[in-house]
Design an enzyme around this catalytic site. Structure first.
Site, short mmCIF file in Angstrom:
data_model
loop_
_atom_site.label_atom_id
_atom_site.label_comp_id
_atom_site.label_asym_id
_atom_site.label_seq_id
_atom_site.Cartn_x
_atom_site.Cartn_y
_atom_site.Cartn_z
CG ASP A 1 -1.68 -1.35 1.28
OD1 ASP A 1 -2.06 -1.86 0.22
OD2 ASP A 1 -1.81 -1.88 2.39
CG HIS B 1 -2.48 -2.01 -6.92
ND1 HIS B 1 -1.84 -2.72 -7.90
CD2 HIS B 1 -1.97 -2.45 -5.76
CE1 HIS B 1 -0.98 -3.55 -7.35
NE2 HIS B 1 -1.04 -3.41 -6.04
P1 2SA Z 1 -3.01 -13.01 2.05
O1 2SA Z 1 -4.48 -12.69 1.96
O2 2SA Z 1 -2.76 -14.48 2.28
O3 2SA Z 1 -2.21 -12.47 0.92
O4 2SA Z 1 -2.51 -12.28 3.40
C1 2SA Z 1 -1.22 -12.54 3.91
C2 2SA Z 1 -0.58 -11.27 4.45
O5 2SA Z 1 -0.38 -10.35 3.37
C3 2SA Z 1 -0.99 -9.11 3.67
N1 2SA Z 1 -1.57 -8.52 2.47
C4 2SA Z 1 -1.59 -7.20 2.24
N2 2SA Z 1 -0.96 -6.18 2.87
C5 2SA Z 1 -1.21 -4.94 2.38
N3 2SA Z 1 -2.09 -4.67 1.36
C6 2SA Z 1 -2.72 -5.68 0.73
N4 2SA Z 1 -3.73 -5.44 -0.10
C7 2SA Z 1 -4.97 -4.75 0.41
C8 2SA Z 1 -4.80 -3.24 0.31
C9 2SA Z 1 -5.20 -5.24 1.85
C10 2SA Z 1 -6.54 -4.98 2.49
O6 2SA Z 1 -4.34 -2.79 -0.73
O7 2SA Z 1 -5.10 -2.50 1.25
O8 2SA Z 1 -7.47 -4.44 1.93
O9 2SA Z 1 -6.66 -5.39 3.68
C11 2SA Z 1 -2.44 -7.01 1.13
N5 2SA Z 1 -2.84 -8.22 0.68
C12 2SA Z 1 -2.29 -9.14 1.51
C13 2SA Z 1 -2.13 -9.49 4.63
O10 2SA Z 1 -2.59 -8.37 5.39
C14 2SA Z 1 -1.46 -10.54 5.48
O11 2SA Z 1 -0.64 -9.93 6.44
P1 GDP Z 2 -0.86 0.21 -3.56
O1 GDP Z 2 -1.45 -1.07 -3.05
O2 GDP Z 2 0.61 0.29 -3.33
O3 GDP Z 2 -1.23 0.54 -4.97
O4 GDP Z 2 -1.50 1.37 -2.65
P2 GDP Z 2 -3.01 1.50 -2.16
O5 GDP Z 2 -3.84 2.00 -3.29
O6 GDP Z 2 -3.45 0.28 -1.43
O7 GDP Z 2 -2.85 2.62 -1.03
C1 GDP Z 2 -2.27 3.85 -1.29
C2 GDP Z 2 -3.27 4.96 -0.93
O8 GDP Z 2 -2.61 6.19 -0.88
C3 GDP Z 2 -4.37 5.14 -1.96
O9 GDP Z 2 -5.55 5.53 -1.29
C4 GDP Z 2 -3.86 6.28 -2.84
O10 GDP Z 2 -4.91 7.03 -3.46
C5 GDP Z 2 -3.15 7.11 -1.83
N1 GDP Z 2 -1.98 7.86 -2.33
C6 GDP Z 2 -1.06 7.48 -3.27
N2 GDP Z 2 -0.08 8.41 -3.35
C7 GDP Z 2 -0.39 9.38 -2.46
C8 GDP Z 2 0.27 10.59 -2.06
O11 GDP Z 2 1.34 10.95 -2.54
N3 GDP Z 2 -0.35 11.32 -1.08
C9 GDP Z 2 -1.53 10.94 -0.50
N4 GDP Z 2 -2.06 11.72 0.46
N5 GDP Z 2 -2.17 9.81 -0.85
C10 GDP Z 2 -1.60 9.05 -1.81
MG MG Z 3 -2.84 -1.78 -1.72
#
Ligand code: 2SA
Ligand code: GDP
Ligand code: MG
Length: 427
Positions: free
Chosen positions: A12, A40
């Site tokens: 993220d 994303h």
């Molecule tokens: P999994 O479901 O088996 O892949 O989970 C295992 C660990 O990987 C982490 N994990 C993530 N961490 C951050 N972002 C992810 N994607 C979503 C997002 C997560 C969400 O973009 O926000 O919505 O909760 C993602 N996917 C997997 C997960 O938290 C476990 O620690």
């Molecule tokens: P990814 O999984 O790496 O693509 O990231 P996510 O989309 O899960 O989370 C990143 C969050 O930060 C999203 O809500 C984006 O819209 C936001 N974001 C990305 N770049 C910036 C930034 O430079 N500043 C702020 N404030 N938000 C950002």
């Molecule tokens: Mg993400």
């Protein structure tokens, strides 16, 4: 040649936004690992797109998009995601391709994911997965009992009955392990009879697809999902996802040679977040952490869970750089730090009074390290309207310079807000 965007921390970081920016002159965008656990976010004007399994390159009408063989695919979610973005006005059906070698995630994989988590929670050891069936599907892949896209769509005689036998067998093994959990195999089979026809037009031999794209000198971008510290081998095991989220996963998940890779862009959030369980040495369980969470609006894109927050960790980032070999960095969400009087950065871990030379593999050690911080004065001004890197406050530039020097990797972009335009380019 292919450029690669990779998450450098626990996910993220804002990979989607960088992919969107780079996609303006990209011809092929490919996902190589993970599944619909990823989330994303891309903000274009007033529209917010949430991509999970599909490549973010779909936002560029001239870009072809591939879901590679290393991705695990839940077909109902594939179509749900596709219709959702089509309903937002993106025409993309004819620009989307799915590898015939990708493994399929079935509903029972998702059930098992949750059952396993419930089992682990009895000992307070659950991983905090997204519940999307990612781990169970990669497990069946590794145990050589998985079902791939070509098994479903094959026109060979008896292909459907072989598919059916495989699915029933796989379900039985899970039933033996987890008992009679809620799942209707007959319903699943009839759903797949329809999905089989629906998915056919998307299916390609992705090795040939990528080979042709490279041969035709197309501009290719590989979109990493999750991040290095969630890598099955190099992350904080077992608190990781089940794929290789680092540079290795790009090669194994697409079937391209290492010489095809040109730039490796590391996406680094200006602080650190983690969603799910597992170690997080710079986590701030205090006002600072809450402030980062609120201002950064840190909620999971897939599950809506609150993300844990803490200071930037350069020990993590050094280790991440050693493995992925970033050629340049995108520091994101710098604007979230605007109102902090002081900003801390972890520069070393000490264990038993000694500075550790690398990121520890052992969670017991990791749980006992003392984190050494360097404190920076904040810039305490709003940077969201700034249009050029040079106009950033002096303290913000000092912060970025420190990261650059510590990692010995140049910063190429700086994110100052969620929107597409909010990205400063450093010359
Ligand atoms: P999994 O479901 O088996 O892949 O989970 C295992 C660990 O990987 C982490 N994990 C993530 N961490 C951050 N972002 C992810 N994607 C979503 C997002 C997560 C969400 O973009 O926000 O919505 O909760 C993602 N996917 C997997 C997960 O938290 C476990 O620690
Ligand atoms: P990814 O999984 O790496 O693509 O990231 P996510 O989309 O899960 O989370 C990143 C969050 O930060 C999203 O809500 C984006 O819209 C936001 N974001 C990305 N770049 C910036 C930034 O430079 N500043 C702020 N404030 N938000 C950002
Ligand atoms: Mg993400």
């Amino acid at each position: 040649m292919a450029d690669v965007v990779l998450g450098s921390q626990w996910g993220d970081e804002g990979k989607g936004k960088l992919v969107d920016l780079l996609c303006d002159d990209i011809e092929v965008c490919a996902r190589c690992q993970g599944g619909n656990n990823a989330g994303h976010t891309i903000v274009v004007g007033k529209t917010k797109y949430d991509f999970h399994m599909l490549p973010s390159g779909l936002v560029n009408p001239n870009c072809l998009n591939l879901v590679g063989s290393g991705v695990v695919v839940h077909l109902p979610s594939f179509f749900d995601e596709l219709s959702k973005i089509e309903n937002q006005g993106l025409k993309c059906r004819d620009r989307l391709f799915l590898s015939s070698r990708a493994h399929l995630v079935f509903d029972f994989h998702q059930r098992v994911d949750k059952l396993r988590e419930a089992e682990l929670s009895n000992n307070k050891k659950s991983i905090g997965t997204t519940g999307k069936g990612i781990g169970p599907t990669y497990s069946t892949k590794a145990s050589r009992s998985g079902i791939r896209v070509h098994h479903l769509v094959s026109d060979e005689p008896n292909a459907w009955s072989e598919f059916e036998t495989k699915l029933r067998r796989l379900y039985l093994t899970r039933q033996k392990r987890y008992g009679n959990f809620e799942y209707n195999i007959e319903d699943e089979l009839s759903r797949y009879k329809i999905l089989r026809e629906e998915i056919k037009p998307f299916v390609v031999d992705s090795v040939e697809f990528m080979h042709n794209a490279l041969n035709e000198k197309k501009k290719i971008l590989v979109e990493g999902a999750n991040a290095l510290m969630l890598d099955l081998d190099f992350g904080t095991y077992p608190y990781v996802t089940s794929s290789n989220t680092g540079i290795g996963g790009v090669l194994t998940g697409l079937g391209i040679p290492p010489t095809a890779i040109k730039n490796v862009y590391g996406v680094v959030k200006a602080y650190t977040t983690r969603v799910g369980e597992g170690p997080f040495p710079t986590e701030q369980l205090n006002e600072d952490g809450e402030k980062l969470q609120t201002i950064g609006f840190e909620f999971g894109v897939t599950t809506g869970r609150k993300r844990r927050c803490g200071w930037l960790d350069l020990v993590v980032l050094k280790y991440s750089t050693w493995i992925n070999g970033y050629t340049s960095l995108n520091i994101t969400k710098l604007d979230v730090l605007d109102s902090f009087k002081e900003i801390k950065v972890a520069v070393a871990y000490k264990y038993d009074g000694k500075v550790l030379k690398s990121f520890p593999e052992c969670l017991h050690v990791l749980g006992k390290v003392d984190v050494e911080y360097k404190t920076f004065p904040g810039w305490e001004e709003d940077i969201t309207a700034i249009k050029s890197y040079d106009d950033l406050p002096v303290n913000a530039k000092a912060y970025l310079k420190f990261i650059e020097d510590y990692l010995n990797v140049p910063v190429q972009w700086v994110g100052t807000g969620p929107a597409r335009e909010s990205m400063l380019v450093k010359k």
